[in-house]
Write a protein that holds these residues in place. Structure first.
Motif, PDB file in Angstrom:
ATOM      1  N   GLN A  57      27.452  40.760  53.456  1.00 46.36           N
ATOM      2  CA  GLN A  57      28.547  40.393  54.155  1.00 46.36           C
ATOM      3  C   GLN A  57      29.925  41.066  53.778  1.00 46.36           C
ATOM      4  O   GLN A  57      30.791  41.104  54.696  1.00 46.36           O
ATOM      5  CB  GLN A  57      28.792  38.685  53.866  1.00 46.36           C
ATOM      6  CG  GLN A  57      27.751  38.019  54.637  1.00 46.36           C
ATOM      7  CD  GLN A  57      28.036  36.699  54.455  1.00 46.36           C
ATOM      8  OE1 GLN A  57      29.088  36.098  53.882  1.00 46.36           O
ATOM      9  NE2 GLN A  57      27.086  35.776  54.693  1.00 46.36           N
ATOM     10  N   ARG A  58      29.777  41.640  52.677  1.00 44.65           N
ATOM     11  CA  ARG A  58      30.777  42.625  52.051  1.00 44.65           C
ATOM     12  C   ARG A  58      30.801  44.109  52.371  1.00 44.65           C
ATOM     13  O   ARG A  58      31.363  44.972  51.818  1.00 44.65           O
ATOM     14  CB  ARG A  58      31.339  42.344  50.620  1.00 44.65           C
ATOM     15  CG  ARG A  58      31.621  40.881  50.436  1.00 44.65           C
ATOM     16  CD  ARG A  58      31.763  40.546  48.946  1.00 44.65           C
ATOM     17  NE  ARG A  58      32.355  39.170  48.892  1.00 44.65           N
ATOM     18  CZ  ARG A  58      32.973  38.752  47.950  1.00 44.65           C
ATOM     19  NH1 ARG A  58      33.448  39.525  47.003  1.00 44.65           N
ATOM     20  NH2 ARG A  58      33.426  37.277  48.145  1.00 44.65           N
ATOM     21  N   GLY A  59      29.347  44.374  52.878  1.00 43.95           N
ATOM     22  CA  GLY A  59      29.049  45.814  53.208  1.00 43.95           C
ATOM     23  C   GLY A  59      28.669  46.346  52.021  1.00 43.95           C
ATOM     24  O   GLY A  59      28.450  47.488  51.835  1.00 43.95           O
ATOM     25  N   LEU A  60      28.076  45.628  51.031  1.00 42.14           N
ATOM     26  CA  LEU A  60      27.483  46.326  49.747  1.00 42.14           C
ATOM     27  C   LEU A  60      25.856  45.674  49.576  1.00 42.14           C
ATOM     28  O   LEU A  60      25.571  45.172  50.529  1.00 42.14           O
ATOM     29  CB  LEU A  60      28.228  45.261  48.629  1.00 42.14           C
ATOM     30  CG  LEU A  60      29.676  45.647  48.427  1.00 42.14           C
ATOM     31  CD1 LEU A  60      30.397  44.651  47.377  1.00 42.14           C
ATOM     32  CD2 LEU A  60      30.041  47.125  48.304  1.00 42.14           C
ATOM     33  N   ARG A  61      25.569  46.403  48.593  1.00 43.28           N
ATOM     34  CA  ARG A  61      24.001  46.142  48.529  1.00 43.28           C
ATOM     35  C   ARG A  61      23.593  46.308  47.009  1.00 43.28           C
ATOM     36  O   ARG A  61      24.341  46.840  46.202  1.00 43.28           O
ATOM     37  CB  ARG A  61      23.071  47.185  49.156  1.00 43.28           C
ATOM     38  CG  ARG A  61      23.458  48.529  49.047  1.00 43.28           C
ATOM     39  CD  ARG A  61      22.727  49.362  49.707  1.00 43.28           C
ATOM     40  NE  ARG A  61      22.988  50.814  49.517  1.00 43.28           N
ATOM     41  CZ  ARG A  61      22.461  51.962  49.927  1.00 43.28           C
ATOM     42  NH1 ARG A  61      21.515  51.811  50.697  1.00 43.28           N
ATOM     43  NH2 ARG A  61      22.936  52.907  49.336  1.00 43.28           N
ATOM     44  N   LEU A  62      22.227  45.730  46.722  1.00 43.75           N
ATOM     45  CA  LEU A  62      21.990  45.867  45.282  1.00 43.75           C
ATOM     46  C   LEU A  62      21.637  47.403  45.166  1.00 43.75           C
ATOM     47  O   LEU A  62      20.918  48.097  45.992  1.00 43.75           O
ATOM     48  CB  LEU A  62      20.879  45.080  45.054  1.00 43.75           C
ATOM     49  CG  LEU A  62      20.787  43.474  44.829  1.00 43.75           C
ATOM     50  CD1 LEU A  62      19.417  42.973  44.695  1.00 43.75           C
ATOM     51  CD2 LEU A  62      21.702  43.149  43.739  1.00 43.75           C
TER      52      LEU A  62
END
Length: 69
Positions: A57-62
């Motif tokens: 949802q924040r445009g991030l990833r692991l």
């Protein structure tokens, strides 16, 4: 208490485990792999799913997650 943006849905044991490892904010998890998170006592598949969705949802990833999959 430390300020955190880790979703409550992750659960208290997982939140404590993340904090003990020094991760209290979602943006810190972009350098962490799923394997590293699962190695923490209290972090399981449910917590990983919640974290992934919150990051997405924040445009991030692991770390290690492939955006083309």
């Amino acid at each position: 208490m430390t300020a955190t943006d880790i979703p409550r849905a992750v659960g208290a044991p997982a939140t404590r485990a993340l904090a003990a490892a020094g991760w209290t904010r979602l943006d810190q998890l972009t350098d962490v792999t799923e394997r590293e998170l699962l190695a923490l006592h209290g972090v399981g598949p449910k917590a990983i799913g919640v974290l992934r969705e919150a990051l997405r949802q924040r445009g991030l990833r692991l770390a290690g997650d492939d955006t083309t999959a």
